[in-house]
Design a protein around this motif. Structure first.
Motif, PDB file in Angstrom:
ATOM      1  N   GLY A 198       0.813  -1.208   0.000  1.00 26.41           N
ATOM      2  CA  GLY A 198       0.000   0.000   0.000  1.00 26.41           C
ATOM      3  C   GLY A 198       0.849   1.261   0.000  1.00 26.41           C
ATOM      4  O   GLY A 198       0.589   2.205  -0.751  1.00 26.41           O
ATOM      5  N   LEU A 199       1.884   1.278   0.834  1.00 34.48           N
ATOM      6  CA  LEU A 199       2.786   2.428   0.879  1.00 34.48           C
ATOM      7  C   LEU A 199       3.527   2.599  -0.440  1.00 34.48           C
ATOM      8  O   LEU A 199       3.680   3.720  -0.946  1.00 34.48           O
ATOM      9  CB  LEU A 199       3.785   2.254   2.018  1.00 34.48           C
ATOM     10  N   PHE A 200       4.016   1.501  -0.983  1.00 33.49           N
ATOM     11  CA  PHE A 200       4.754   1.577  -2.241  1.00 33.49           C
ATOM     12  C   PHE A 200       3.850   2.123  -3.353  1.00 33.49           C
ATOM     13  O   PHE A 200       4.258   2.981  -4.138  1.00 33.49           O
ATOM     14  CB  PHE A 200       5.284   0.194  -2.615  1.00 33.49           C
ATOM     15  N   LEU A 201       2.599   1.658  -3.403  1.00 33.00           N
ATOM     16  CA  LEU A 201       1.683   2.088  -4.462  1.00 33.00           C
ATOM     17  C   LEU A 201       1.295   3.555  -4.317  1.00 33.00           C
ATOM     18  O   LEU A 201       1.147   4.261  -5.324  1.00 33.00           O
ATOM     19  CB  LEU A 201       0.434   1.206  -4.449  1.00 33.00           C
ATOM     20  N   ILE A 202       1.137   4.031  -3.075  1.00 30.55           N
ATOM     21  CA  ILE A 202       0.812   5.451  -2.919  1.00 30.55           C
ATOM     22  C   ILE A 202       2.006   6.301  -3.374  1.00 30.55           C
ATOM     23  O   ILE A 202       1.829   7.389  -3.928  1.00 30.55           O
ATOM     24  CB  ILE A 202       0.403   5.773  -1.463  1.00 30.55           C
ATOM     25  N   GLY A 203       3.216   5.783  -3.171  1.00 29.66           N
ATOM     26  CA  GLY A 203       4.401   6.458  -3.699  1.00 29.66           C
ATOM     27  C   GLY A 203       4.410   6.435  -5.220  1.00 29.66           C
ATOM     28  O   GLY A 203       4.706   7.446  -5.872  1.00 29.66           O
ATOM     29  N   VAL A 204       4.047   5.290  -5.801  1.00 30.64           N
ATOM     30  CA  VAL A 204       3.990   5.163  -7.267  1.00 30.64           C
ATOM     31  C   VAL A 204       2.992   6.157  -7.848  1.00 30.64           C
ATOM     32  O   VAL A 204       3.226   6.753  -8.908  1.00 30.64           O
ATOM     33  CB  VAL A 204       3.610   3.718  -7.665  1.00 30.64           C
ATOM     34  N   SER A 205       1.864   6.369  -7.151  1.00 29.73           N
ATOM     35  CA  SER A 205       0.856   7.304  -7.670  1.00 29.73           C
ATOM     36  C   SER A 205       1.423   8.708  -7.807  1.00 29.73           C
ATOM     37  O   SER A 205       1.069   9.442  -8.738  1.00 29.73           O
ATOM     38  CB  SER A 205      -0.380   7.321  -6.757  1.00 29.73           C
ATOM     39  N   PHE A 206       2.316   9.095  -6.884  1.00 26.73           N
ATOM     40  CA  PHE A 206       2.917  10.427  -6.984  1.00 26.73           C
ATOM     41  C   PHE A 206       4.100  10.450  -7.948  1.00 26.73           C
ATOM     42  O   PHE A 206       4.389  11.495  -8.534  1.00 26.73           O
ATOM     43  CB  PHE A 206       3.300  10.946  -5.601  1.00 26.73           C
ATOM     44  N   PHE A 207       4.806   9.329  -8.143  1.00 28.00           N
ATOM     45  CA  PHE A 207       5.779   9.269  -9.235  1.00 28.00           C
ATOM     46  C   PHE A 207       5.043   9.452 -10.562  1.00 28.00           C
ATOM     47  O   PHE A 207       5.514  10.157 -11.466  1.00 28.00           O
ATOM     48  CB  PHE A 207       6.511   7.921  -9.228  1.00 28.00           C
ATOM     49  N   VAL A 266      -5.141  12.077 -14.527  1.00 28.56           N
ATOM     50  CA  VAL A 266      -5.738  12.169 -13.194  1.00 28.56           C
ATOM     51  C   VAL A 266      -6.450  10.862 -12.848  1.00 28.56           C
ATOM     52  O   VAL A 266      -6.368  10.373 -11.710  1.00 28.56           O
ATOM     53  CB  VAL A 266      -6.723  13.362 -13.121  1.00 28.56           C
ATOM     54  N   LEU A 267      -7.139  10.294 -13.828  1.00 27.57           N
ATOM     55  CA  LEU A 267      -7.789   8.996 -13.607  1.00 27.57           C
ATOM     56  C   LEU A 267      -6.754   7.950 -13.183  1.00 27.57           C
ATOM     57  O   LEU A 267      -7.003   7.149 -12.274  1.00 27.57           O
ATOM     58  CB  LEU A 267      -8.504   8.558 -14.891  1.00 27.57           C
ATOM     59  N   GLY A 268      -5.582   7.972 -13.823  1.00 31.27           N
ATOM     60  CA  GLY A 268      -4.533   7.016 -13.478  1.00 31.27           C
ATOM     61  C   GLY A 268      -4.041   7.189 -12.043  1.00 31.27           C
ATOM     62  O   GLY A 268      -3.790   6.202 -11.339  1.00 31.27           O
ATOM     63  N   ILE A 269      -3.906   8.453 -11.598  1.00 32.64           N
ATOM     64  CA  ILE A 269      -3.462   8.710 -10.215  1.00 32.64           C
ATOM     65  C   ILE A 269      -4.450   8.107  -9.229  1.00 32.64           C
ATOM     66  O   ILE A 269      -4.075   7.383  -8.300  1.00 32.64           O
ATOM     67  CB  ILE A 269      -3.324  10.227  -9.965  1.00 32.64           C
ATOM     68  N   TYR A 270      -5.746   8.380  -9.429  1.00 35.02           N
ATOM     69  CA  TYR A 270      -6.762   7.871  -8.503  1.00 35.02           C
ATOM     70  C   TYR A 270      -6.851   6.344  -8.563  1.00 35.02           C
ATOM     71  O   TYR A 270      -7.111   5.697  -7.541  1.00 35.02           O
ATOM     72  CB  TYR A 270      -8.121   8.494  -8.816  1.00 35.02           C
ATOM     73  N   PHE A 271      -6.650   5.774  -9.736  1.00 36.62           N
ATOM     74  CA  PHE A 271      -6.719   4.314  -9.868  1.00 36.62           C
ATOM     75  C   PHE A 271      -5.598   3.644  -9.063  1.00 36.62           C
ATOM     76  O   PHE A 271      -5.841   2.689  -8.317  1.00 36.62           O
ATOM     77  CB  PHE A 271      -6.612   3.919 -11.344  1.00 36.62           C
ATOM     78  N   ILE A 272      -4.383   4.160  -9.201  1.00 39.43           N
ATOM     79  CA  ILE A 272      -3.250   3.591  -8.449  1.00 39.43           C
ATOM     80  C   ILE A 272      -3.470   3.759  -6.951  1.00 39.43           C
ATOM     81  O   ILE A 272      -3.218   2.851  -6.150  1.00 39.43           O
ATOM     82  CB  ILE A 272      -1.924   4.255  -8.886  1.00 39.43           C
ATOM     83  N   GLN A 273      -3.962   4.931  -6.545  1.00 37.50           N
ATOM     84  CA  GLN A 273      -4.190   5.180  -5.130  1.00 37.50           C
ATOM     85  C   GLN A 273      -5.271   4.261  -4.562  1.00 37.50           C
ATOM     86  O   GLN A 273      -5.171   3.804  -3.412  1.00 37.50           O
ATOM     87  CB  GLN A 273      -4.580   6.648  -4.911  1.00 37.50           C
ATOM     88  N   THR A 274      -6.292   3.962  -5.359  1.00 32.48           N
ATOM     89  CA  THR A 274      -7.346   3.068  -4.884  1.00 32.48           C
ATOM     90  C   THR A 274      -6.822   1.657  -4.679  1.00 32.48           C
ATOM     91  O   THR A 274      -7.187   0.985  -3.699  1.00 32.48           O
ATOM     92  CB  THR A 274      -8.525   3.055  -5.870  1.00 32.48           C
ATOM     93  N   ILE A 275      -5.955   1.194  -5.568  1.00 35.95           N
ATOM     94  CA  ILE A 275      -5.355  -0.131  -5.378  1.00 35.95           C
ATOM     95  C   ILE A 275      -4.544  -0.139  -4.090  1.00 35.95           C
ATOM     96  O   ILE A 275      -4.603  -1.085  -3.293  1.00 35.95           O
ATOM     97  CB  ILE A 275      -4.477  -0.513  -6.582  1.00 35.95           C
ATOM     98  N   GLY A 276      -3.785   0.937  -3.854  1.00 35.91           N
ATOM     99  CA  GLY A 276      -3.029   1.038  -2.612  1.00 35.91           C
ATOM    100  C   GLY A 276      -3.940   1.056  -1.398  1.00 35.91           C
ATOM    101  O   GLY A 276      -3.661   0.424  -0.371  1.00 35.91           O
ATOM    102  N   GLU A 277      -5.061   1.791  -1.505  1.00 35.07           N
ATOM    103  CA  GLU A 277      -6.032   1.855  -0.403  1.00 35.07           C
ATOM    104  C   GLU A 277      -6.571   0.469  -0.069  1.00 35.07           C
ATOM    105  O   GLU A 277      -6.696   0.095   1.103  1.00 35.07           O
ATOM    106  CB  GLU A 277      -7.185   2.775  -0.795  1.00 35.07           C
ATOM    107  N   LEU A 278      -6.883  -0.318  -1.094  1.00 36.09           N
ATOM    108  CA  LEU A 278      -7.452  -1.646  -0.858  1.00 36.09           C
ATOM    109  C   LEU A 278      -6.426  -2.627  -0.291  1.00 36.09           C
ATOM    110  O   LEU A 278      -6.798  -3.635   0.309  1.00 36.09           O
ATOM    111  CB  LEU A 278      -8.058  -2.190  -2.154  1.00 36.09           C
ATOM    112  N   CYS A 279      -5.145  -2.328  -0.483  1.00 39.03           N
ATOM    113  CA  CYS A 279      -4.097  -3.133   0.153  1.00 39.03           C
ATOM    114  C   CYS A 279      -3.955  -2.781   1.626  1.00 39.03           C
ATOM    115  O   CYS A 279      -3.651  -3.655   2.456  1.00 39.03           O
ATOM    116  CB  CYS A 279      -2.747  -2.915  -0.543  1.00 39.03           C
ATOM    117  N   LEU A 280      -4.166  -1.510   1.976  1.00 37.78           N
ATOM    118  CA  LEU A 280      -3.838  -1.044   3.318  1.00 37.78           C
ATOM    119  C   LEU A 280      -5.046  -0.796   4.214  1.00 37.78           C
ATOM    120  O   LEU A 280      -5.063  -1.221   5.378  1.00 37.78           O
ATOM    121  CB  LEU A 280      -3.010   0.239   3.202  1.00 37.78           C
TER     122      LEU A 280
END
Length: 507
Positions: free
Chosen positions: A384-393, A413-427
């Motif tokens: 989850g942490l790694f993916l939230i970092g990836v969303s900002f990369f 922008v859709l891509g940023i929210y999509f990556i963050q949602t995957i991270g959210e569901l992990c964490l």
């Protein structure tokens, strides 16, 4: 985050008999609709908040006039403080229900306060706006800690086979409200009239309150009880303490205002500091409790790791409503496949992604468990942490493209929210589950509120950085946050054995 506090109740009531709601107690329909409308009002206002703050200001290019004309730093700080206070106030909201009013009365009061807050936001000028923002934060905190508790009251204890399904249906209501709000309230507010948009949020909460009051007869009698009421002596003690602090604050801020020194920072900086100090103090108090067994102490030590990781995660994630939303409004094309749309629609992406992906993740964890390959809680947190970092990369790419004034595709922008949602569901779901498993028995009810203090801490850090002059929407800040999140995920992974050793039988 389109979610709500799911707090276990120490004693479950029996289902209120009669008609059912998809095979569940009829009271679930009352709570489903109440929460759906509350989330409709909350996320509708949140979708408007940042761009209303920016409208008419130096960083509000392309936004319709009529807002409060703040710069991006101030808008980010106000938004972050507001979000921090919503989660911070969930703990006193739970305490008031447990000791003073009971869950049912607390939720009715909370919904009324939220509705009044949105009506105040619909009024003219900064005075009405900040009063409304405070009321919505207070009401949301009161409601967040209690409505899910009443869902639990509908069932015959934690082993009732319908219980998990009931919370799943309730969770759908949360996300339906969160999905529809930006499409309706956001469109009206951003494209037509800001104050009418806030007024629609008030109407939504009003419908939720009406639904709740009409449907209370279907709720469990347990939800109307005060579990551990204050004694007369305790009540008087709390009143004295509260009045003392209120007088101190009133005198202090009265002097500041009278001498002409008051600015927004006089309010935001203390709140930001409290948003970090209070979570740290609560965890420190639990860790120092000599009544806890050695096993409980060890688990609390491990839990602190997860808490810090979650705070770092939410610090970036919650910027989806501030820095990412501001970018989507001012630097992104408002057209996709020939369809024009308001930028507030971006706030509907997370709930629709959650509804689409949550069942997939639930299935995936079960499938991996059956094959003996399910990642541990620690690895899910690290992911989850790694993916939230990836969303900002990933965010760095459209920032670079837009640096010369080019309007970028909404797909970024859709891509940023999509990556963050995957991270959210992990964490996030894992963190909720982990909290219930690792909480010492003495703090079983409090620990769920403590978990949400991670949001408070993360948002408070964002607000203090913005107040301190850090350009949170600049490439440098985004890069630093991305690197720190990725490093935090790597650190959790590298120290997984040490943390695992402190978790006892919890995996």
């Amino acid at each position: 985050m389109a979610s709500s506090l799911t707090k276990e109740s120490p004693g479950q009531g029996t289902p209120a008999g009669g008609k059912t709601f998809f095979g569940h107690p009829r009271g679930l329909a009352t709570l489903f609709m109440t929460e759906m409308w509350e989330r409709f009002s909350f996320y509708g206002m949140r979708a408007l908040l940042t761009i209303y703050l920016l409208s008419g200001g130096p960083d509000g290019s392309g936004i319709r006039e009529g807002g409060l004309a703040f710069n991006a730093a101030t808008a980010t700080a106000i938004y972050s403080i507001y979000m921090a206070m919503v989660y911070l106030l969930a703990m006193p909201g739970g305490w008031l229900a447990d000791r003073v009013w009971g869950p049912r009365k607390t939720v009715a009061i909370a919904a009324t306060v939220i509705m009044l807050g949105h009506l105040s936001l619909a009024g003219p000028g900064q005075g009405f706006f900040f009063a409304g923002l405070a009321l919505v934060a207070i009401g949301s905190g009161l409601l967040k800690a209690n409505i899910s508790t009443m869902v639990g009251h509908l069932y015959d204890g934690p082993n009732d086979p319908r219980r998990d399904g009931g919370f799943t249906i309730f969770y759908i209501g949360i996300n339906v409200g969160a999905f529809l709000a930006p499409l309706i309230i956001g469109t009206v507010g951003e494209s037509h009239n800001w104050h009418l948009g806030f007024g629609l949020a008030a109407a939504g909460m009003g419908l939720g309150l009406l639904q709740f009051l009409l449907g209370t007869k279907h709720l469990s009698p347990e939800s109307n009880k005060v579990p551990t009421p204050l004694s007369a002596e305790e009540r008087n003690s709390w009143l004295r303490k509260g009045l003392t602090w209120l007088i101190i604050a009133a005198v202090f801020y009265g002097v500041v205002a009278f001498t002409g020194h008051f600015t927004l920072n006089w309010a935001m900086i203390p709140l930001g500091i409290l948003g970090i100090v209070i979570p740290a103090a609560v965890l420190f108090r639990i860790k120092r409790d000599k009544e806890l067994s050695g096993d409980d102490q060890s688990k609390v030590s491990a839990y602190i790791w997860f808490f810090i990781a979650a705070a770092a995660f939410w610090m970036i994630y919650d910027q989806g409503g501030s820095t990412v939303q501001a970018f989507g409004t001012t630097k992104t094309s408002g057209e996709l496949f020939g369809l024009s749309f308001p930028s507030t629609w971006f706030q509907s992406l997370n709930p629709i992604f959650v509804m689409a992906l949550a069942p997939v993740f639930a299935w995936l964890w079960l499938w991996l468990n059956r094959t003996g390959k399910e990642p541990s809680t620690i690895l899910k947190f690290a992911a989850g942490l790694f993916l939230i970092g990836v969303s900002f990369f990933f965010f760095l790419l459209p920032l670079a493209i837009a640096s010369d004034g080019t309007k970028v595709s909404p797909m970024w922008v859709l891509g940023i929210y999509f990556i963050q949602t995957i991270g959210e569901l992990c964490l996030s779901p894992v963190g909720l589950s982990l909290t219930t498993k690792m909480a010492p028995l003495k703090y079983a009810s409090q620990m769920m509120g403590i978990w949400f203090l991670a949001n408070t801490a993360g948002d408070s850090v964002t607000s203090l950085l913005a107040i301190g002059g850090v350009d949170m929407s600049g490439s440098r800040a985004v890069l630093v946050e991305a690197i720190l999140a990725a490093l935090a995920g790597f650190a959790v992974y590298m120290f997984r054995k040490q943390v695992r050793a402190r978790m006892g039988e919890i995996h």
